[in-house]
Every structure is written in structure tokens, then in C-alpha cells.
Write an enzyme that holds these catalytic residues in place. Structure first.
Site, PDB file in Angstrom:
ATOM      1  N   SER A  53       0.838  -1.194   0.000  1.00  0.00           N
ATOM      2  CA  SER A  53       0.000   0.000   0.000  1.00  0.00           C
ATOM      3  C   SER A  53       0.871   1.241   0.000  1.00  0.00           C
ATOM      4  O   SER A  53       2.023   1.217   0.460  1.00  0.00           O
ATOM      5  CB  SER A  53      -0.890   0.012   1.249  1.00  0.00           C
ATOM      6  OG  SER A  53      -1.576   1.239   1.392  1.00  0.00           O
ATOM      7  N   TYR A  73      -2.313  -0.879  10.440  1.00  0.00           N
ATOM      8  CA  TYR A  73      -2.379  -1.226   9.018  1.00  0.00           C
ATOM      9  C   TYR A  73      -1.145  -0.727   8.277  1.00  0.00           C
ATOM     10  O   TYR A  73      -0.495  -1.478   7.535  1.00  0.00           O
ATOM     11  CB  TYR A  73      -3.642  -0.645   8.394  1.00  0.00           C
ATOM     12  CG  TYR A  73      -3.689  -0.820   6.891  1.00  0.00           C
ATOM     13  CD1 TYR A  73      -3.983  -2.067   6.337  1.00  0.00           C
ATOM     14  CD2 TYR A  73      -3.414   0.245   6.030  1.00  0.00           C
ATOM     15  CE1 TYR A  73      -4.005  -2.243   4.959  1.00  0.00           C
ATOM     16  CE2 TYR A  73      -3.443   0.072   4.651  1.00  0.00           C
ATOM     17  CZ  TYR A  73      -3.738  -1.168   4.121  1.00  0.00           C
ATOM     18  OH  TYR A  73      -3.751  -1.334   2.760  1.00  0.00           O
TER      19      TYR A  73
END
Length: 270
Positions: free
Chosen positions: A146, A159
Site C-alpha cells: 500500500s 495497518y
């Protein structure tokens, strides 16, 4: 520059029942002989496998309903793959989850599942499948990371940290495998219209993650750029010009600057 499609003998995709995983399956189906699909939701896997077989009659589709968060179930699945003699030459580690909100008020069970899925499952599966690639002196791995991996993000603390692991891990093993004709790509998208956001949000708060709308990239483009990147032997792909520009800007900002910018974000009500 357009790159001609590469033909793979066997492709394995985790998190294949929806979102980027499903899109990887459709974009790769015409250029591989065998596809191994893995996800929790068996009904969606069956539907996808049926649709793929109808569209691509040549394709051998194997599907396994596996909860990769469960260590015992994951280990049994890896043993099952070995029993099947599965030797994929492209592995797409796509399965992952997020959690949006302040760390102090997070549900520990959800955080624990995220740590297990985003890091341990990806690492164990890669560890299990790499030896056959090394033996054949050929292979490819796409680890879905990401844009969040390049900086600490308040409200996405765990995350972002798990994705920082994925990106760093991908870069390191890529260097280790350089002499074995195996490329490892870290795919670092920004927001994508998938089910990720709904799962990441807490409780009844299902609104979009603040500030993300501008950076959304279509999943078709994300997967297409990833596949082009692996063919070009790239180490990292930031799909979409906005995400690429954001990554470049973030890399130019010192950590003290990121602390100031991100520390002034609006606080979310619990």
C-alpha cells in the site's frame, strides 16, 4: 509502453473472491494454464471459478476455501498444495485487511487478525512456495502492499505498519533472489473501490476514509500496472499518476515534517 502478455503455467492468488484478487484472476486467466484461487468465502470462489471456466475453457481452475488468519488451517492448506504438486510460477499475495480509527480504541481481536493476515500469512505462503521457484530458477511474486507503507499514518497505525513490513520484506527477498531469475514486486496502491473500506471502518461508521476520494484508482488500472511491472522486473509499483506523485512527495518530506502534517489531522469522534 505496452508489454506483451506473459504466459504462466500456474498462478496462485489469495483473497481471490473479490476486489483486486478477483481482478487479478480475470486479467491473468487468458495467459495461464492453471489458476489456484484462495479465499474464505466458498460461494464466491465457486461462482468465480465457474465464470472463469466458461470464459476460458482451456483454464484449469483450482479453488480452496481457506481462512488464512487461522494458523492451523493455513498450515494444512500449504501441506495440501504440496500434496497436489502445485508449483506456481506467479504468486499474488493479495489477501489483506485494514482497521481505521485511533489505536487506543481499537478492538484487539481485529488488530490481531490483521497482523496475522497481512504479515504472517503472506510470509508463510511465500516461504512455502519459493523453494520450487528457486529449484526451477524462475518465478514471480506480487505482494500487495500500500501507499500507506511509506509513512506512519495516525488512525491507520497498525495497518500502515503491516504494509511497511510487506514492502520491506518484498525488497529484501527480491535482492536475495536476484541470482535465481525470480522477481518480487511490491504493489503499493492508494485507495481502490473494493470491499476493503467497509471492512476497515468500525461499527456503524461506514463513511469513506477522509481525504481518500481524490486518490482513488480503478482496480482494473491497479492490476494492469502491477502485471506490467512484474514483466518489466520492477521492484515497486505505485499505480496511477496521483499515487506515484504522492509517493514521490512523501519521500521528499523529512520525518519531522510528516509528524507536523499528520499530527494536525482532525480527530475522529469515537
Amino acid at each position: 509502453m505496452t508489454v506483451s502478455p506473459t504466459t504462466y503455467s500456474s498462478v496462485l492468488i489469495t483473497g481471490a473472491s473479490a476486489g483486486l484478487g478477483e481482478e487479478f484472476a480475470w486479467q491473468l486467466a487468458g495467459n495461464c494454464d492453471q489458476m489456484i484461487l484462495i479465499a474464505r468465502r466458498e460461494d464466491r470462489l465457486l461462482s468465480l471459478a465457474s465464470d472463469l471456466k466458461q470464459a476460458f475453457p482451456h483454464l484449469d481452475v483450482l479453488h480452496f476455501a481457506v481462512d488464512l488468519v487461522d494458523r492451523e488451517e493455513r498450515t494444512k492448506f500449504i501441506e495440501l498444495l504440496a500434496d497436489h504438486g502445485a508449483r506456481p510460477d506467479l504468486v499474488v499475495n493479495n489477501a489483506g485487511m485494514g482497521d481505521y480509527g485511533e489505536f487506543a480504541h481499537a478492538e484487539w481481536k481485529k488488530l490481531e487478525q490483521m497482523l496475522e493476515l497481512n504479515m504472517n500469512a503472506l510470509t508463510q505462503l511465500t516461504h512455502a512456495l519459493l523453494p520450487s521457484m528457486v529449484e526451477r530458477n524462475y518465478g514471480n511474486v506480487i505482494n500487495v502492499s500500500s501507499l500507506a507503507s511509506v509513512m506512519p499514518i495516525p488512525d491507520f497505525a497498525v495497518y500502515a505498519a503491516t504494509k511497511a513490513y510487506v514492502t520491506s520484506f518484498s525488497e529484501a527477498i527480491r535482492m536475495e533472489l536476484r541470482g535465481h531469475n525470480i522477481n518480487v514486486l511490491a504493489l503499493c496502491p492508494g485507495p481502490v473501490h473494493t470491499e476493503f473500506g467497509k471492512v476497515a471502518m468500525r461499527g456503524e461508521d461506514k463513511n469513506k476514509i477522509p481525504g481518500s476520494e481524490f486518490f482513488y484508482t480503478d482496480k482494473v488500472q491497479v492490476v494492469a500496472e502491477a502485471l506490467e511491472g512484474i514483466q518489466k522486473q520492477k521492484a515497486r509499483v505505485y499505480p496511477g499518476w496521483k499515487i506515484g506523485l504522492a509517493a514521490l512527495a512523501i519521500s521528499a518530506i523529512p520525518l519531522v515534517g510528516l509528524r507536523l502534517i499528520l499530527g494536525t489531522r482532525p480527530r475522529r469522534e469515537r
